[in-house]
Structure formats: structure tokens, C-alpha cells
Motif scaffolding. Sequence first.
Motif, PDB file in Angstrom:
ATOM      1  N   GLU A  94       0.841  -1.196   0.000  1.00  0.00           N
ATOM      2  CA  GLU A  94       0.000   0.000   0.000  1.00  0.00           C
ATOM      3  C   GLU A  94       0.878   1.248   0.000  1.00  0.00           C
ATOM      4  N   ILE A  95       0.455   2.265  -0.747  1.00  0.00           N
ATOM      5  CA  ILE A  95       1.209   3.517  -0.821  1.00  0.00           C
ATOM      6  C   ILE A  95       1.296   4.170   0.555  1.00  0.00           C
ATOM      7  N   VAL A  96       2.479   4.625   0.903  1.00  0.00           N
ATOM      8  CA  VAL A  96       2.738   5.362   2.134  1.00  0.00           C
ATOM      9  C   VAL A  96       2.687   6.851   1.788  1.00  0.00           C
ATOM     10  N   ALA A  97       2.037   7.637   2.595  1.00  0.00           N
ATOM     11  CA  ALA A  97       1.976   9.096   2.443  1.00  0.00           C
ATOM     12  C   ALA A  97       1.534   9.509   1.035  1.00  0.00           C
ATOM     13  N   PRO A  98       0.336   9.101   0.596  1.00  0.00           N
ATOM     14  CA  PRO A  98      -0.124   9.447  -0.749  1.00  0.00           C
ATOM     15  C   PRO A  98      -0.014  10.948  -1.029  1.00  0.00           C
ATOM     16  N   GLY A  99       0.608  11.286  -2.155  1.00  0.00           N
ATOM     17  CA  GLY A  99       0.737  12.677  -2.565  1.00  0.00           C
ATOM     18  C   GLY A  99       1.779  13.487  -1.826  1.00  0.00           C
ATOM     19  N   ASP A 100       2.479  12.913  -0.851  1.00  0.00           N
ATOM     20  CA  ASP A 100       3.456  13.638  -0.021  1.00  0.00           C
ATOM     21  C   ASP A 100       4.873  13.263  -0.435  1.00  0.00           C
ATOM     22  N   ALA A 101       5.541  14.154  -1.173  1.00  0.00           N
ATOM     23  CA  ALA A 101       6.868  13.856  -1.707  1.00  0.00           C
ATOM     24  C   ALA A 101       7.892  13.580  -0.611  1.00  0.00           C
ATOM     25  N   ALA A 102       7.895  14.367   0.447  1.00  0.00           N
ATOM     26  CA  ALA A 102       8.880  14.158   1.520  1.00  0.00           C
ATOM     27  C   ALA A 102       8.637  12.831   2.226  1.00  0.00           C
ATOM     28  N   GLY A 103       7.389  12.549   2.557  1.00  0.00           N
ATOM     29  CA  GLY A 103       7.051  11.292   3.219  1.00  0.00           C
ATOM     30  C   GLY A 103       7.381  10.093   2.348  1.00  0.00           C
ATOM     31  N   GLN A 104       7.087  10.208   1.058  1.00  0.00           N
ATOM     32  CA  GLN A 104       7.391   9.106   0.155  1.00  0.00           C
ATOM     33  C   GLN A 104       8.894   8.948  -0.038  1.00  0.00           C
ATOM     34  N   ALA A 105       9.614  10.046  -0.144  1.00  0.00           N
ATOM     35  CA  ALA A 105      11.072   9.960  -0.301  1.00  0.00           C
ATOM     36  C   ALA A 105      11.696   9.260   0.903  1.00  0.00           C
ATOM     37  N   THR A 106      11.234   9.591   2.081  1.00  0.00           N
ATOM     38  CA  THR A 106      11.761   8.957   3.295  1.00  0.00           C
ATOM     39  C   THR A 106      11.548   7.450   3.246  1.00  0.00           C
TER      40      THR A 106
END
Length: 145
Positions: A46-58
Amino acid sequence: MKVTLDNPPTVAAPFGDRFAHVARLDLDGGALLMLAGQVAVDDDGEIVAPGDAAGQATRIFEIIRQVLDAHGATFADILHIRTFMTDLGDLPAYGAVRRALFPAAPAGNPPASTTVEVSRLFLPGAVLEVEVTAAVSRRTTPKAS
């Protein structure tokens, strides 16, 4: 020369088992690691932090760290980072995460990098996909997978 395609047990299996997380090319004195593009997913895919570039990068760099670790490599071994973004407007948020992991001179020397904007990624809510190439100069063998 020996080629190994691997999915380390410390990382969730690739979607549909259609690819390997890493291709390892063993050479005299070391190995070249070519990681598949990683998106920010949890262990259930499942996608983590949908739409959140910083959260996804982490999250993406956590996954990359796990794949590298399984092959005796670290972020210091990364030669090149290729990033696909759905909105280059997210570059400052993504860049902040990158700078924390790969400081510029004089503290460090960040790897070569390519960043491109794409219209979309394969999972809804994913705004980043990152792939890396690393070179391990010391003799290591992949951890059992």
C-alpha cells in the motif's frame, strides 16, 4: 563475472513478482548493484503518504537502504540516483530528504543524479519513483534470500 537477480527477504516482494529488486554483477574485487525503481509502499504494497513527496522519499530511501544492506552496501556506495517525479514542484521537499542522506561538499560528495518529471507512476498516489546504481568495492556476498 556472475550475475544474480535478488529479492532480499527484508523487503516486501515486488508487485506480481515480475521483476527483481536488484541485479548484482560480481566483478573482480567487488560488485555493481542496479536497483529497480522503488516507490513508497508498506509491507502490504500500500502507498505510504499518498501525494506527499517528503514522506514518500523517506520511505523509498528506507527500502533502498534495506536492499543495499542485503548486499553489503550502504548509501556511500551509491554511484547514481535516477528519480521520476509526477510534479517537479515537489523538488524542494524531495531535495530536503536527499540532502540529509547525501550531504554536499565539504561534508560529502553526493552521487550523480538524474531527475525527470513524468505524467504518472504505476500506483495511484505515488509521486516519486527512485532507482539507484551502487558499486561495492569490497568482497561481499548477498545475505541469504
